[in-house]
Design a protein around this motif. Structure first.
Motif, PDB file in Angstrom:
ATOM      1  N   THR A 103      -4.582  -4.827  -2.873  1.00  0.00           N
ATOM      2  CA  THR A 103      -5.082  -4.532  -3.871  1.00  0.00           C
ATOM      3  C   THR A 103      -4.113  -3.253  -4.865  1.00  0.00           C
ATOM      4  O   THR A 103      -2.929  -2.352  -3.576  1.00  0.00           O
ATOM      5  N   GLU A 104      -3.970  -3.534  -5.923  1.00  0.00           N
ATOM      6  CA  GLU A 104      -2.542  -2.247  -6.279  1.00  0.00           C
ATOM      7  C   GLU A 104      -3.212  -0.790  -6.139  1.00  0.00           C
ATOM      8  O   GLU A 104      -2.543   0.688  -4.928  1.00  0.00           O
ATOM      9  N   ASP A 105      -4.594  -0.423  -5.531  1.00  0.00           N
ATOM     10  CA  ASP A 105      -5.122   1.100  -4.497  1.00  0.00           C
ATOM     11  C   ASP A 105      -4.568   0.970  -3.327  1.00  0.00           C
ATOM     12  O   ASP A 105      -4.541   1.867  -2.778  1.00  0.00           O
ATOM     13  N   GLN A 106      -4.871   0.284  -2.442  1.00  0.00           N
ATOM     14  CA  GLN A 106      -4.729  -0.426  -0.959  1.00  0.00           C
ATOM     15  C   GLN A 106      -2.571  -0.093  -1.022  1.00  0.00           C
ATOM     16  O   GLN A 106      -2.200   0.547  -0.041  1.00  0.00           O
ATOM     17  N   ALA A 107      -1.959  -0.790  -2.347  1.00  0.00           N
ATOM     18  CA  ALA A 107      -0.614  -0.322  -1.741  1.00  0.00           C
ATOM     19  C   ALA A 107      -0.302   0.705  -1.823  1.00  0.00           C
ATOM     20  O   ALA A 107       0.985   1.329  -1.617  1.00  0.00           O
ATOM     21  N   GLU A 108      -0.608   1.556  -3.133  1.00  0.00           N
ATOM     22  CA  GLU A 108      -0.614   3.201  -2.932  1.00  0.00           C
ATOM     23  C   GLU A 108      -1.284   4.096  -1.856  1.00  0.00           C
ATOM     24  O   GLU A 108      -0.172   4.918  -1.375  1.00  0.00           O
ATOM     25  N   ASP A 109      -1.737   3.694  -0.980  1.00  0.00           N
ATOM     26  CA  ASP A 109      -2.703   3.641   0.114  1.00  0.00           C
ATOM     27  C   ASP A 109      -1.230   3.676   1.650  1.00  0.00           C
ATOM     28  O   ASP A 109      -1.313   3.729   2.690  1.00  0.00           O
ATOM     29  N   GLY A 110      -0.329   2.458   1.039  1.00  0.00           N
ATOM     30  CA  GLY A 110       0.498   2.535   1.949  1.00  0.00           C
ATOM     31  C   GLY A 110       0.269   1.116   3.071  1.00  0.00           C
ATOM     32  O   GLY A 110       1.130   1.170   3.581  1.00  0.00           O
ATOM     33  N   TYR A 111      -0.656   0.279   2.152  1.00  0.00           N
ATOM     34  CA  TYR A 111      -1.006  -1.069   3.217  1.00  0.00           C
ATOM     35  C   TYR A 111      -0.237  -1.717   2.686  1.00  0.00           C
ATOM     36  O   TYR A 111       0.070  -1.946   1.457  1.00  0.00           O
ATOM     37  N   ASN A 112       0.439  -2.713   2.886  1.00  0.00           N
ATOM     38  CA  ASN A 112       1.488  -4.227   3.326  1.00  0.00           C
ATOM     39  C   ASN A 112       0.184  -5.370   3.189  1.00  0.00           C
ATOM     40  O   ASN A 112       1.344  -6.018   2.947  1.00  0.00           O
TER      41      ASN A 112
END
Length: 186
Positions: free
Chosen positions: A120-129
């Motif tokens: 998700t956008e939030d996960q991507a911001e947290d560095g998740y792929n």
């Protein structure tokens, strides 16, 4: 000052490589390797776990004494008794435990699962792929050697204590990252 020009070692013809008994045996061993397996053991019997810890301590203490006094029959007998007590304690823990086994997926399948569950956008911001919430139960089920379903995994992830759910997730993800190779000098 002249510098010696380094040249690459010649590459042997494929027929010679195929005929090389050493490479043929090595290649066969490489092809027969099993993917890594990780085990998560759940034991809710605190008394059994405490008994095992105490038995391990006593067995180590008896081992140390027996090592310092190899001719002392009483020390050797105490070591045998402590070893038997440890085996009994381990048996109680094993009987009370629920072992779960997970095997690493092949590279292609793992990459396809990651790609199919973008963050998700939030996960991507947290560095998740990848989307951890969506992928977690799927990866757990896909790597389970015990037949755990996606529904089971989702239920356990939602219903278990946070640390236990994390351990389940970490085991399924961790086995995908297990490295059994040594890149040392040959």
């Amino acid at each position: 000052m002249t510098t010696a020009k380094k040249t690459a070692a010649p590459t042997p013809p494929p027929a010679a490589v195929a005929a090389d008994a050493h490479w043929a045996a090595t290649r066969e061993r490489l092809r027969n390797r099993a993917r890594p397996i990780a085990r998560l053991t759940i034991c809710d019997d605190h008394a059994a776990k405490q008994g095992l810890a105490e038995a391990q301590f006593e067995q180590q203490r008896a081992q140390d004494t027996a090592d310092r006094t190899p001719d002392d029959e009483a020390a050797q007998a105490a070591l045998r008794a402590a070893t038997n007590t440890l085996a009994d304690a381990q048996g109680r823990v094993d009987a009370a435990s629920i072992p779960l086994r997970f095997q690493a997926l092949d590279r292609r399948t793992y990459k396809e699962l990651l790609a199919a569950h973008p963050p998700t956008e939030d996960q991507a911001e947290d560095g998740y792929n990848f989307n951890l919430d969506a992928l977690g139960p799927i990866l757990i089920a896909a790597s389970s050697l015990d037949g755990m379903t996606e529904e089971d995994a989702a239920e356990f992830l939602d219903g278990w204590a946070p640390a236990e759910a994390e351990a389940l997730l970490n085991t399924a993800f961790g086995v995908q990252q297990e490295d059994r190779m040594d890149l040392g000098k040959g």
